[in-house]
Write a protein that holds these residues in place. Sequence first.
Motif, PDB file in Angstrom:
ATOM      1  N   MET A 218       0.294   4.924  -6.598  1.00  0.00           N
ATOM      2  CA  MET A 218      -0.505   4.337  -5.481  1.00  0.00           C
ATOM      3  C   MET A 218       0.135   3.207  -4.739  1.00  0.00           C
ATOM      4  SD  MET A 218      -4.337   4.321  -7.144  1.00  0.00           S
ATOM      5  CE  MET A 218      -4.910   3.861  -5.510  1.00  0.00           C
ATOM      6  N   ARG A 219       0.920   2.264  -5.498  1.00  0.00           N
ATOM      7  CA  ARG A 219       1.574   1.242  -4.841  1.00  0.00           C
ATOM      8  C   ARG A 219       2.712   1.652  -4.159  1.00  0.00           C
ATOM      9  NH1 ARG A 219       1.644  -3.796  -3.689  1.00  0.00           N
ATOM     10  NH2 ARG A 219       3.484  -5.301  -4.274  1.00  0.00           N
ATOM     11  N   GLY A 220       3.318   2.807  -4.768  1.00  0.00           N
ATOM     12  CA  GLY A 220       4.621   3.407  -3.876  1.00  0.00           C
ATOM     13  C   GLY A 220       4.215   3.978  -2.811  1.00  0.00           C
ATOM     14  N   VAL A 221       3.049   4.623  -2.726  1.00  0.00           N
ATOM     15  CA  VAL A 221       2.470   5.639  -1.298  1.00  0.00           C
ATOM     16  C   VAL A 221       2.167   4.374  -0.450  1.00  0.00           C
ATOM     17  CG1 VAL A 221       0.460   6.831  -0.627  1.00  0.00           C
ATOM     18  CG2 VAL A 221       1.928   7.568  -2.627  1.00  0.00           C
ATOM     19  N   GLU A 222       1.336   3.408  -0.973  1.00  0.00           N
ATOM     20  CA  GLU A 222       1.013   2.365   0.103  1.00  0.00           C
ATOM     21  C   GLU A 222       2.281   1.563   0.836  1.00  0.00           C
ATOM     22  OE1 GLU A 222      -1.695  -1.800  -0.054  1.00  0.00           O
ATOM     23  OE2 GLU A 222      -0.847  -0.959  -1.758  1.00  0.00           O
ATOM     24  N   ILE A 223       3.272   1.374   0.117  1.00  0.00           N
ATOM     25  CA  ILE A 223       4.446   0.889   0.686  1.00  0.00           C
ATOM     26  C   ILE A 223       5.012   1.582   1.829  1.00  0.00           C
ATOM     27  CG2 ILE A 223       6.755  -0.137   0.364  1.00  0.00           C
ATOM     28  CD1 ILE A 223       5.887  -1.054  -2.198  1.00  0.00           C
ATOM     29  N   ARG A 224       5.068   3.030   1.253  1.00  0.00           N
ATOM     30  CA  ARG A 224       5.628   4.068   2.370  1.00  0.00           C
ATOM     31  C   ARG A 224       4.816   4.320   3.745  1.00  0.00           C
ATOM     32  NH1 ARG A 224       6.935   6.311  -2.559  1.00  0.00           N
ATOM     33  NH2 ARG A 224       5.109   7.822  -2.457  1.00  0.00           N
ATOM     34  N   GLU A 225       3.488   4.097   3.480  1.00  0.00           N
ATOM     35  CA  GLU A 225       2.555   4.107   4.512  1.00  0.00           C
ATOM     36  C   GLU A 225       2.600   2.949   5.428  1.00  0.00           C
ATOM     37  OE1 GLU A 225      -1.216   4.628   2.975  1.00  0.00           O
ATOM     38  OE2 GLU A 225      -1.110   6.829   2.754  1.00  0.00           O
ATOM     39  N   GLY A 226       2.854   1.848   4.597  1.00  0.00           N
ATOM     40  CA  GLY A 226       3.297   0.335   5.712  1.00  0.00           C
ATOM     41  C   GLY A 226       4.596   0.400   6.322  1.00  0.00           C
ATOM     42  N   ILE A 227       5.470   1.368   5.728  1.00  0.00           N
ATOM     43  CA  ILE A 227       6.923   1.508   6.568  1.00  0.00           C
ATOM     44  C   ILE A 227       6.567   2.325   7.838  1.00  0.00           C
ATOM     45  CG2 ILE A 227       9.194   2.523   6.434  1.00  0.00           C
ATOM     46  CD1 ILE A 227       8.989   2.044   3.505  1.00  0.00           C
ATOM     47  N   GLU A 228       5.736   3.103   7.750  1.00  0.00           N
ATOM     48  CA  GLU A 228       5.635   3.824   9.118  1.00  0.00           C
ATOM     49  C   GLU A 228       4.581   3.044   9.933  1.00  0.00           C
ATOM     50  OE1 GLU A 228       7.530   6.355   9.927  1.00  0.00           O
ATOM     51  OE2 GLU A 228       8.229   6.306   7.730  1.00  0.00           O
ATOM     52  N   SER A 229       3.430   2.618   9.363  1.00  0.00           N
ATOM     53  CA  SER A 229       2.504   1.807  10.183  1.00  0.00           C
ATOM     54  C   SER A 229       3.160   0.642  10.900  1.00  0.00           C
ATOM     55  CB  SER A 229       1.353   1.414   9.292  1.00  0.00           C
ATOM     56  OG  SER A 229       0.698   2.273   8.797  1.00  0.00           O
ATOM     57  N   TYR A 230       3.827  -0.150  10.302  1.00  0.00           N
ATOM     58  CA  TYR A 230       4.468  -1.350  11.031  1.00  0.00           C
ATOM     59  C   TYR A 230       5.756  -0.999  11.555  1.00  0.00           C
ATOM     60  CZ  TYR A 230       0.399  -3.676   9.138  1.00  0.00           C
ATOM     61  OH  TYR A 230      -0.641  -4.098   8.699  1.00  0.00           O
ATOM     62  N   GLN A 231       6.252   0.210  11.757  1.00  0.00           N
ATOM     63  CA  GLN A 231       7.688   0.492  12.422  1.00  0.00           C
ATOM     64  C   GLN A 231       8.766  -0.371  11.956  1.00  0.00           C
ATOM     65  OE1 GLN A 231       6.716   0.340  16.761  1.00  0.00           O
ATOM     66  NE2 GLN A 231       5.455   2.294  16.381  1.00  0.00           N
ATOM     67  N   VAL A 232       8.933  -0.534  10.740  1.00  0.00           N
ATOM     68  CA  VAL A 232       9.818  -1.174   9.963  1.00  0.00           C
ATOM     69  C   VAL A 232      11.383  -0.675  10.770  1.00  0.00           C
ATOM     70  CG1 VAL A 232      11.265  -1.625   8.021  1.00  0.00           C
ATOM     71  CG2 VAL A 232       8.601  -1.416   8.005  1.00  0.00           C
ATOM     72  N   ASP A 233      12.119  -1.514  10.961  1.00  0.00           N
ATOM     73  CA  ASP A 233      13.700  -1.438  11.517  1.00  0.00           C
ATOM     74  C   ASP A 233      13.554  -1.363  12.905  1.00  0.00           C
ATOM     75  OD1 ASP A 233      14.954  -1.593   9.126  1.00  0.00           O
ATOM     76  OD2 ASP A 233      15.261   0.632   8.934  1.00  0.00           O
ATOM     77  N   ALA A 313       1.767  -4.085   2.346  1.00  0.00           N
ATOM     78  CA  ALA A 313       0.998  -3.543   1.304  1.00  0.00           C
ATOM     79  C   ALA A 313       0.493  -4.663   0.640  1.00  0.00           C
ATOM     80  CB  ALA A 313       1.937  -2.617   0.263  1.00  0.00           C
ATOM     81  N   THR A 314      -0.464  -4.412  -0.502  1.00  0.00           N
ATOM     82  CA  THR A 314      -1.121  -5.468  -1.069  1.00  0.00           C
ATOM     83  C   THR A 314       0.041  -6.359  -1.681  1.00  0.00           C
ATOM     84  OG1 THR A 314      -2.730  -3.718  -1.708  1.00  0.00           O
ATOM     85  CG2 THR A 314      -2.650  -5.727  -3.145  1.00  0.00           C
ATOM     86  N   ARG A 315      -0.253  -7.763  -1.650  1.00  0.00           N
ATOM     87  CA  ARG A 315       0.625  -8.554  -2.093  1.00  0.00           C
ATOM     88  C   ARG A 315       2.178  -8.516  -1.741  1.00  0.00           C
ATOM     89  NH1 ARG A 315      -1.729  -6.732  -6.395  1.00  0.00           N
ATOM     90  NH2 ARG A 315       0.408  -5.796  -7.354  1.00  0.00           N
ATOM     91  N   LEU A 316       2.111  -7.983  -0.548  1.00  0.00           N
ATOM     92  CA  LEU A 316       3.448  -7.911   0.121  1.00  0.00           C
ATOM     93  C   LEU A 316       3.395  -8.266   1.475  1.00  0.00           C
ATOM     94  CD1 LEU A 316       6.440  -7.021  -0.042  1.00  0.00           C
ATOM     95  CD2 LEU A 316       5.782  -4.495   0.090  1.00  0.00           C
ATOM     96  N   GLU A 317       3.485  -9.479   1.617  1.00  0.00           N
ATOM     97  CA  GLU A 317       3.203 -10.090   3.100  1.00  0.00           C
ATOM     98  C   GLU A 317       4.685 -10.549   3.547  1.00  0.00           C
ATOM     99  OE1 GLU A 317       0.371 -13.128   5.077  1.00  0.00           O
ATOM    100  OE2 GLU A 317       1.830 -14.291   3.976  1.00  0.00           O
ATOM    101  N   LEU A 318       5.036  -9.855   4.772  1.00  0.00           N
ATOM    102  CA  LEU A 318       6.338 -10.314   5.377  1.00  0.00           C
ATOM    103  C   LEU A 318       6.062 -10.901   6.711  1.00  0.00           C
ATOM    104  CD1 LEU A 318       8.286  -6.931   4.849  1.00  0.00           C
ATOM    105  CD2 LEU A 318       8.313  -9.154   3.405  1.00  0.00           C
ATOM    106  N   PHE A 319       6.957 -11.127   7.681  1.00  0.00           N
ATOM    107  CA  PHE A 319       6.640 -11.934   8.920  1.00  0.00           C
ATOM    108  C   PHE A 319       7.493 -11.505   9.971  1.00  0.00           C
ATOM    109  CE2 PHE A 319       5.568 -14.975   5.524  1.00  0.00           C
ATOM    110  CZ  PHE A 319       4.358 -15.647   6.004  1.00  0.00           C
TER     111      PHE A 319
END
Length: 323
Positions: A218-233, A313-319
Amino acid sequence: MDMMSPHVTRLRDACQALIDQAAIAKDAILDHRRDMWCTVPSFDTPVDLEGLQNTEPSSEAWYRIADEITNIWMDAGSAPQNHGVLVCNVTAVLDVLYALNLIKQEVQHASQALKDNLYQSREQEEELALDDDLLDGFAVARAEFLNKGRDHSFHRILRSLQLPSLNFTRAQKRVRVLENSVVRIAYTWNKTQYRKRVIDRRTLQALSAHFDRSGNHMRGVEIREGIESYQVDAAPPLYRLVHTPPTLRANYKWWDEESNQYQWSHCLATGILVVPQNNRPEVRWKSAPSPAEIDQAKAKWLKTAKLQPVQIATRLELFRNAG
């Protein structure tokens, strides 16, 4: 790992050379203390802070200088760090300090080579399809989000080498030697110290894969979804921000023969600064900031930094930089 591998042998030899050279350096400093001068204001502060260079060091100060420069063991971690200046133009002492720095550099390189080899071997065993880019991403993810304390495989090797109590932070930190024409050293504290590191897509993908392998899908999926939601890179980049304790720095003035004028330089000043000359520079000490001063400086910095938090993701705050 084979205990006779070249990586293990290289680290063993470097650590043993460091232990031997540290003992030689400590003896050299204490043997020649009558030919040098030192001040340890963090321990032995005289009444007149405006004239540190005019004071004579106590006997205890010399032992603190020698210990701070040469202590490479874990039990030193709980003792307060001594900050100060050693003015030394004794060739016998300078030579052993230069040799100590070279060995510390070799310990650093040997340690990193072994850790890299252990890490890549472990990851390749678990996931044979990993390419170099993803391996690099795993290294960043482990350092920033997963690695807490000493690597267990690395620690087992140290135990087998009978080196478990070696402090690798101290073992790799080189003695800072300034120019040989310093006339003034002014200490200051950086109260808003922080570490900032860009986190890219491959690092988050590696982190996600780690959680998949460890059963936390579940945590792995949450991070992958966050990668797309926040347009990482996409610009602006994401980064991890970690506040660290205040660091001691020194601004120092020295004569530059090439330009035929005085120059100002600055450096990290934790531990002992070695000045390879006879003349005592003017020294200005500043005591460490109080917890209230640190909190005030941090609050002021956060107010003006214009940072935008991004909850990947949960407990994964970046800036990201706002605006």
